[in-house]
Every structure is written in C-alpha cells, then in structure tokens.
Scaffold this active site. Structure first.
Site, PDB file in Angstrom:
ATOM      1  N   PHE A  86       0.816  -1.225   0.000  1.00  0.00           N
ATOM      2  CA  PHE A  86       0.000   0.000   0.000  1.00  0.00           C
ATOM      3  C   PHE A  86       0.843   1.265   0.000  1.00  0.00           C
ATOM      4  O   PHE A  86       0.356   2.343  -0.304  1.00  0.00           O
ATOM      5  CB  PHE A  86      -0.952   0.008   1.217  1.00  0.00           C
ATOM      6  CG  PHE A  86      -1.837  -1.212   1.302  1.00  0.00           C
ATOM      7  CD1 PHE A  86      -2.121  -1.972   0.173  1.00  0.00           C
ATOM      8  CD2 PHE A  86      -2.390  -1.606   2.514  1.00  0.00           C
ATOM      9  CE1 PHE A  86      -2.933  -3.104   0.244  1.00  0.00           C
ATOM     10  CE2 PHE A  86      -3.200  -2.732   2.598  1.00  0.00           C
ATOM     11  CZ  PHE A  86      -3.455  -3.482   1.469  1.00  0.00           C
ATOM     12  N   HIS A 169     -18.629   0.085  13.986  1.00  0.00           N
ATOM     13  CA  HIS A 169     -19.571  -0.984  13.633  1.00  0.00           C
ATOM     14  C   HIS A 169     -20.704  -1.123  14.654  1.00  0.00           C
ATOM     15  O   HIS A 169     -21.738  -1.708  14.346  1.00  0.00           O
ATOM     16  CB  HIS A 169     -18.838  -2.312  13.397  1.00  0.00           C
ATOM     17  CG  HIS A 169     -18.329  -2.959  14.637  1.00  0.00           C
ATOM     18  ND1 HIS A 169     -17.090  -2.703  15.137  1.00  0.00           N
ATOM     19  CD2 HIS A 169     -18.893  -3.862  15.472  1.00  0.00           C
ATOM     20  CE1 HIS A 169     -16.921  -3.412  16.239  1.00  0.00           C
ATOM     21  NE2 HIS A 169     -17.998  -4.126  16.464  1.00  0.00           N
ATOM     22  N   LYS A 173     -25.339  -2.263  14.423  1.00  0.00           N
ATOM     23  CA  LYS A 173     -26.034  -3.343  15.145  1.00  0.00           C
ATOM     24  C   LYS A 173     -27.533  -3.070  15.154  1.00  0.00           C
ATOM     25  O   LYS A 173     -27.965  -1.933  15.353  1.00  0.00           O
ATOM     26  CB  LYS A 173     -25.509  -3.435  16.586  1.00  0.00           C
ATOM     27  CG  LYS A 173     -24.100  -4.018  16.680  1.00  0.00           C
ATOM     28  CD  LYS A 173     -23.615  -4.021  18.114  1.00  0.00           C
ATOM     29  CE  LYS A 173     -22.193  -4.544  18.215  1.00  0.00           C
ATOM     30  NZ  LYS A 173     -22.086  -5.998  18.261  1.00  0.00           N
ATOM     31  N   ASP A 226      -9.142   2.726  22.461  1.00  0.00           N
ATOM     32  CA  ASP A 226      -9.600   1.603  21.643  1.00  0.00           C
ATOM     33  C   ASP A 226     -11.123   1.426  21.698  1.00  0.00           C
ATOM     34  O   ASP A 226     -11.729   1.014  20.714  1.00  0.00           O
ATOM     35  CB  ASP A 226      -8.913   0.310  22.127  1.00  0.00           C
ATOM     36  CG  ASP A 226      -8.961  -0.795  21.074  1.00  0.00           C
ATOM     37  OD1 ASP A 226      -8.809  -0.468  19.886  1.00  0.00           O
ATOM     38  OD2 ASP A 226      -9.167  -1.966  21.436  1.00  0.00           O
ATOM     39  N   HIS A 231     -16.793   3.437  20.421  1.00  0.00           N
ATOM     40  CA  HIS A 231     -18.032   2.702  20.705  1.00  0.00           C
ATOM     41  C   HIS A 231     -18.847   3.310  21.855  1.00  0.00           C
ATOM     42  O   HIS A 231     -20.044   3.562  21.711  1.00  0.00           O
ATOM     43  CB  HIS A 231     -17.733   1.245  21.058  1.00  0.00           C
ATOM     44  CG  HIS A 231     -16.979   0.500  19.986  1.00  0.00           C
ATOM     45  ND1 HIS A 231     -17.197   0.700  18.647  1.00  0.00           N
ATOM     46  CD2 HIS A 231     -16.018  -0.446  20.064  1.00  0.00           C
ATOM     47  CE1 HIS A 231     -16.404  -0.101  17.955  1.00  0.00           C
ATOM     48  NE2 HIS A 231     -15.681  -0.791  18.780  1.00  0.00           N
ATOM     49  N   LYS A 337     -18.996 -11.593  28.399  1.00  0.00           N
ATOM     50  CA  LYS A 337     -18.961 -10.795  27.160  1.00  0.00           C
ATOM     51  C   LYS A 337     -20.327 -10.143  27.046  1.00  0.00           C
ATOM     52  O   LYS A 337     -21.332 -10.835  26.855  1.00  0.00           O
ATOM     53  CB  LYS A 337     -18.696 -11.724  25.977  1.00  0.00           C
ATOM     54  CG  LYS A 337     -18.533 -11.023  24.646  1.00  0.00           C
ATOM     55  CD  LYS A 337     -18.147 -12.066  23.599  1.00  0.00           C
ATOM     56  CE  LYS A 337     -18.322 -11.594  22.168  1.00  0.00           C
ATOM     57  NZ  LYS A 337     -17.403 -10.544  21.785  1.00  0.00           N
TER      58      LYS A 337
HETATM   59  N1  LIG Z   1      -9.653  -6.783  14.122  1.00  0.00           N
HETATM   60  C1  LIG Z   1     -10.771  -6.214  14.545  1.00  0.00           C
HETATM   61  O1  LIG Z   1     -11.668  -6.861  15.100  1.00  0.00           O
HETATM   62  C2  LIG Z   1     -10.977  -4.747  14.345  1.00  0.00           C
HETATM   63  C3  LIG Z   1     -12.177  -4.182  14.780  1.00  0.00           C
HETATM   64  C4  LIG Z   1     -12.419  -2.836  14.531  1.00  0.00           C
HETATM   65  C5  LIG Z   1     -11.451  -2.074  13.905  1.00  0.00           C
HETATM   66  N2  LIG Z   1     -10.279  -2.633  13.520  1.00  0.00           N
HETATM   67  C6  LIG Z   1      -9.303  -1.782  12.838  1.00  0.00           C
HETATM   68  O2  LIG Z   1      -9.210  -2.208  11.491  1.00  0.00           O
HETATM   69  C7  LIG Z   1      -7.884  -2.072  11.018  1.00  0.00           C
HETATM   70  C8  LIG Z   1      -7.371  -3.446  10.581  1.00  0.00           C
HETATM   71  O3  LIG Z   1      -7.381  -4.295  11.716  1.00  0.00           O
HETATM   72  P1  LIG Z   1      -6.912  -5.812  11.680  1.00  0.00           P
HETATM   73  O4  LIG Z   1      -7.137  -6.353  13.036  1.00  0.00           O
HETATM   74  O5  LIG Z   1      -7.492  -6.527  10.525  1.00  0.00           O
HETATM   75  O6  LIG Z   1      -5.341  -5.630  11.476  1.00  0.00           O
HETATM   76  P2  LIG Z   1      -4.343  -6.685  10.860  1.00  0.00           P
HETATM   77  O7  LIG Z   1      -4.757  -8.069  11.159  1.00  0.00           O
HETATM   78  O8  LIG Z   1      -2.966  -6.238  11.238  1.00  0.00           O
HETATM   79  O9  LIG Z   1      -4.562  -6.452   9.302  1.00  0.00           O
HETATM   80  C9  LIG Z   1      -4.052  -5.345   8.631  1.00  0.00           C
HETATM   81  C10 LIG Z   1      -3.732  -5.799   7.242  1.00  0.00           C
HETATM   82  O10 LIG Z   1      -3.156  -4.699   6.537  1.00  0.00           O
HETATM   83  C11 LIG Z   1      -2.035  -5.187   5.844  1.00  0.00           C
HETATM   84  N3  LIG Z   1      -1.026  -4.155   5.653  1.00  0.00           N
HETATM   85  C12 LIG Z   1      -0.485  -3.344   6.594  1.00  0.00           C
HETATM   86  N4  LIG Z   1       0.410  -2.525   5.989  1.00  0.00           N
HETATM   87  C13 LIG Z   1       0.412  -2.845   4.669  1.00  0.00           C
HETATM   88  C14 LIG Z   1       1.109  -2.368   3.535  1.00  0.00           C
HETATM   89  N5  LIG Z   1       1.990  -1.371   3.622  1.00  0.00           N
HETATM   90  N6  LIG Z   1       0.860  -2.923   2.353  1.00  0.00           N
HETATM   91  C15 LIG Z   1      -0.028  -3.935   2.245  1.00  0.00           C
HETATM   92  N7  LIG Z   1      -0.719  -4.447   3.277  1.00  0.00           N
HETATM   93  C16 LIG Z   1      -0.497  -3.887   4.462  1.00  0.00           C
HETATM   94  C17 LIG Z   1      -1.456  -6.278   6.690  1.00  0.00           C
HETATM   95  O11 LIG Z   1      -0.706  -7.127   5.859  1.00  0.00           O
HETATM   96  P3  LIG Z   1       0.315  -8.209   6.459  1.00  0.00           P
HETATM   97  O12 LIG Z   1      -0.580  -9.306   6.935  1.00  0.00           O
HETATM   98  O13 LIG Z   1       1.132  -8.555   5.301  1.00  0.00           O
HETATM   99  O14 LIG Z   1       1.062  -7.485   7.552  1.00  0.00           O
HETATM  100  C18 LIG Z   1      -2.724  -6.934   7.230  1.00  0.00           C
HETATM  101  O15 LIG Z   1      -3.198  -7.930   6.370  1.00  0.00           O
HETATM  102  C19 LIG Z   1      -7.081  -1.491  12.188  1.00  0.00           C
HETATM  103  O16 LIG Z   1      -7.034  -0.097  12.076  1.00  0.00           O
HETATM  104  C20 LIG Z   1      -7.899  -1.885  13.401  1.00  0.00           C
HETATM  105  O17 LIG Z   1      -7.712  -0.999  14.476  1.00  0.00           O
HETATM  106  C21 LIG Z   1     -10.024  -3.959  13.725  1.00  0.00           C
END
Ligand SMILES: NC(=O)c1ccc[n+]([C@@H]2O[C@H](COP(=O)([O-])OP(=O)(O)OC[C@H]3O[C@@H](n4cnc5c(N)ncnc54)[C@H](OP(=O)(O)O)[C@@H]3O)[C@@H](O)[C@H]2O)c1
Length: 480
Positions: A86, A169, A173, A226, A231, A337
C-alpha cells in the site's frame, strides 16, 4: 449508477477482514443483496495466488461457506486477489487494470489508520478517485485529535465528505438502530427521557478476552482510545441526543455533535472522582487460570502503564441531562462478554406498598449477547401469604423471536449495504470524531497531570475496586 460496484478491500488478509468483512460480504451474496455484476477486489501484501487466497478465506469462514457450496463457488467468481504494497505508489497501476472504468469504486481501508492518508493519495495519483468513489475508514481514526485531524485533512482533500464513510460498527447493530426507533417512535418513552424521570444511565462494554495477538499495538493505545473514544461515546450520543428532524446523516450527526460539545471535560482536578483506569492481573475465567496483561504471550516489555479497563462518570451539561450521571465501563478479561445500556428511572416520591421496597423501573438495552430490550416493571407477587409484595418483572422485546429470521444480521452486513446504497446515516461524521478525540485527549492529559497509575484487577473480575467505589459513592451500583 445502481448498486453495481467494485468493492476494493485494503488489508484483505488481516484479522478484521477474515472475521467480519468477508463473512458479511458472503452473507450479502447469499441473500442476493449484491448486484450480480459487482466485484470484490481483495488487496494484501502477501504474494499468493487467487486460489490460495480463496482457500484460505474458505477455511476462515468455516461452517458458513461449507454449508453453501454453490453459493461459495459463485462468490469466488466475484473475488479477485491482488498483491499490493500500500505504500508503493507505482503498484497502484495494477489496481487500475482491475477496476472497470465507469463503475463506482468503493475502497474499504481495513488497515492501520496511519495508512489512510497515504492510500488515498496514491489512489488519487492514479486517478482512481472520482466523484462517485466512496472511501470507508475503519475505526480508530488516529490516536488523538492531532493525528485524527491529519487523517481527515489528507483524505478530505481528495474525497468529498459525503463520500467518506467512517465506520463504528456498533452503529450497524440492529439493537442500536432499534434504540433510535424505541426513543423516537414511542411517545411514552420519549416523554420520560430526561432528568425529571431518569436517575442515571450505565453503558457497559465488557470483553472476556485478553489482547489476542495485538499486544504491541494495544500497549500503545489502551482501552480508552480503543473502546471509549468510539463505541462507548457513540452509544452515549445516541442515548442522549435530541430527536433529529429526519433520519438523515446530517440531522443525526448535528445532534450527536451537540452532545459531544456538552460532554463535560474531565480535568486534573476532577479526574480522580470521575475516572478509573485498571489493568488485569492473573486470575480465573470459567475455572481456568488466565495470565495477567504483562504475562500475555506476546508481551514485549517488563512493565506497562497501559489501561485495559476504564470506568467513567460523565456528565452532559444541557437542559435535558443536568444532574444525570452517565456511568461508562469497559474492560478486557471481565467475567462476561456483554454490551448493554441500562437506564434507571427515578424512584416514585412515596411508596404506598408497605410490604415492598420502592423499586425503580429500568430499561435494559442489550446489544450482546441475546440482543433485545427489556423494561423492568414492578408488579405484585402472586401470593396469598404476602398480600402486596412487589417484584420486578420484565416486559421483553425479543428481536430474534419476533423478526422471523433465523439469525440477526451482523453489523457489517448492514454497513456494507449502506455504503453500497449511499446512505451514510449510520456512519460517523468528521466533526463528531474530532470532538470525541478532544474529550478523550482532555481525560488522558488529566490522568498524566495526576500521574494516575493503573489499578490492578484480577482477570475474571469486574475491574478494580475503585470502579465499584466510583458508583457506590453516589449511592448506586453497577447493573449485574
Ligand atoms: N480486528 C478487529 O476486530 C478490528 C475491529 C475494529 C477495527 N479494527 C481496525 O481495522 C484495522 C485493521 O485491523 P486488523 O485487526 O485486521 O489488522 P491486521 O490483522 O494487522 O490487518 C491489517 C492488514 O493490513 C495489511 N497491511 C499493513 N500494511 C500494509 C502495507 N503497507 N501494504 C499492504 N498491506 C499492508 C497487513 O498485511 P500483512 O498481513 O502482510 O502485515 C494486514 O493484512 C485497524 O485499524 C484496526 O484498528 C479492527
């Protein structure tokens, strides 16, 4: 343009994509709610084939896809995987070849917020953003007001505000939408919704899990940023706001912003009486020992002052809510939860039933588990022995039972549909998110000024003793 679009998911191999985004898209596909020609472009950094990505996704969807073989195969026909860094502007030329000219592109940024601005700049440099494009930003937007403003300014220079969909999100709900209906479609609720009838309001978002592989990220952020900034503050706004003049994004956002401006800042002088921060230590959950925050597997430091629990007594300084405290509480490794809003009404001025206490009514709005709304009423215990003993009984609104559906749709299904259909009413506006950060920044500054340490609590408990004191000092208690 109808609902036909190219939906581009940045961060398609991430946790959020696997657990929420793709399951929601698959459900919409199965329900026939995605236009037949719409495509999903999955972008991630890992070099892998389309087939490997799809197989991996199938595994992550588990039973959901296995029970719908045919649907899965037609879903994969919509799916296009593309490996992209990205941060590398040149690689976006590849994305350009995948998008159909003239079709609306929806860019869903499921990445860390530090990438939001850079991704939009690179899309724009490749002329991939036009007046029809929509950009969806996952929460959190930044880590404080300054970083949030920086994201909003960069993205806002390239994408019109009406095309930016900031996701919280919780707003998708069903029960949260029902809260609006309950408040604004029922006269008897609406006329009893202020300081003259309501004693206090509690909002609890409790998680049983710990940090789950996000330790380094979480340690920089903590529970206030967070969970509370987005939320809990959003739920508070929906409970407290005045009736919007219509269910449009603009009207709803205007009312929410007024609440955020009226939310009393907690400063250094008031912080110890209004906010508690805690961190879980070793404890027990359902009979098993669980580690403390600093003993979690991926903990990288010997010590940390990051809070995993927050309790706040908040006040809204306006006519409707003067003198009504809003108690907010959220934490990790709590015993249940649970997400619920509890509205406790004032007791009646005089109790004529000598055999019973003066029991206040309560309205319990439960977002999880078992989404529903219950009005706790007072009625007579059927008894010959106790002639006029009073008991609390529930009038229940059971959403699943009354909807005729086999499941309640996930919030992300609603929100994807709304983005596709161009309805931003359940998304967060720029002013709202900035006001919320301003309030949180003031609280963090107050904690810093008082060098307030985290209070330990045992995993599996309801947080530190100070959180009980916060509410008990006022002669009230947390709803259990
Ligand atoms: N997880 C949840 O339940 C949740 C809930 C609400 C909000 N969020 C928010 O949503 C966002 C994503 O969360 P997540 O938990 O899915 O994080 P994550 O598991 O770390 O996923 C982020 C993704 O972005 C990719 N990425 C990061 N830098 C990149 C780059 N330069 N080029 C290409 N790909 C890149 C990562 O690739 P790699 O795998 O190759 O590192 C990974 O697949 C965050 O801001 C988080 O705070 C998450």
């Amino acid at each position: 343009m109808d609902g036909e679009c190219d939906l581009v998911v940045f961060g398609a191999a991430g946790d959020l994509s696997g657990r929420k985004l793709f399951p929601a898209l698959f459900q919409l596909h199965c329900a026939g709610l995605l236009a037949p020609q719409s495509r999903i472009v999955a972008l991630a950094r890992r070099p892998q084939t389309q087939e490997t990505f799809a197989n991996d996704l199938l595994e992550r969807l588990g039973g959901l896809a296995e029970s719908a073989d045919e649907q899965w195969s037609s879903f994969t026909e919509r799916l296009h995987y593309c490996c992209l860094d990205f941060n590398d502007g040149k690689q976006y030329a590849l994305l350009r070849t995948l998008l159909k000219p003239g079709r609306r592109a929806i860019y869903y940024l499921a990445t860390p917020p530090s990438l939001f601005g850079a991704i939009c700049e690179k899309l724009s440099a490749q002329q991939l953003i036009d007046e029809y494009s929509r950009v969806v930003l996952e929460k959190p937007i930044g880590q404080d007001l300054a970083s949030c403003r920086a994201v909003n300014e960069t993205v806002g220079r390239l994408v019109a505000e009406e095309n930016i969909y900031r996701i919280d999100h919780y707003l998708g709900k069903e029960t949260v939408q029902n809260l609006l209906v309950l408040r604004f479609a029922n006269r008897f609720i609406n006329t009893q919704w202020d300081q003259s009838c309501i004693d206090h309001i509690q909002i609890t978002v409790a998680e049983t899990v710990g940090i789950e592989g996000r330790w380094s990220y979480y340690n920089e952020v903590g529970q206030l940023r967070d969970m509370v900034q987005n939320h809990l503050v959003q739920l508070l706004c929906l409970v407290a706001m005045e009736p919007p003049n219509a269910m449009t994004a603009e009207s709803i956002r205007d009312e929410k912003v007024k609440i955020l401006r009226a939310l009393r800042r907690i400063d250094a002088a008031s912080v110890s009486a209004h906010a508690v921060r805690g961190q879980y230590a070793q404890g027990w959950y359902r009979g098993s020992a669980v580690p403390g925050y600093l003993e979690e597997e991926d903990c990288t430091v010997g010590d940390s002052d990051t809070e995993t629990f927050v309790a706040i007594k908040a006040h809204i300084d306006n006519w409707r809510w003067a003198g009504v405290p809003f108690y907010l509480r959220t934490g990790k490794r709590l015993p249940e939860k649970l997400t619920e809003i509890v509205i406790t009404y004032k007791s009646l001025p005089h109790n004529i039933f000598s055999a019973g206490d003066n029991i206040p009514n309560r309205l319990v709005i439960r977002l999880q588990p078992n989404e529903g709304i219950a009005m706790q009423m007072v009625s007579k215990l059927h008894s010959l022995k106790n002639k006029m003993a009073l008991v609390r009984q529930n009038l229940n609104l059971d959403f699943l039972g009354s909807s005729g559906m086999s499941r309640i749709p996930d919030a992300y299904e609603r929100l994807f549909l709304d983005v596709i259909n161009g309805d931003p009413s359940l998304f967060v506006g720029r002013e709202e998110v900035e006001e919320a950060w301003q309030w949180c920044d003031a609280l963090i500054a107050a904690w810093d000024a008082q060098a307030m340490p985290v209070s330990p609590y045992h995993a599996g408990s309801w947080g530190p003793a100070k959180a009980e004191l916060l509410i008990e000092r006022d002669g009230r208690s947390w709803h259990e």
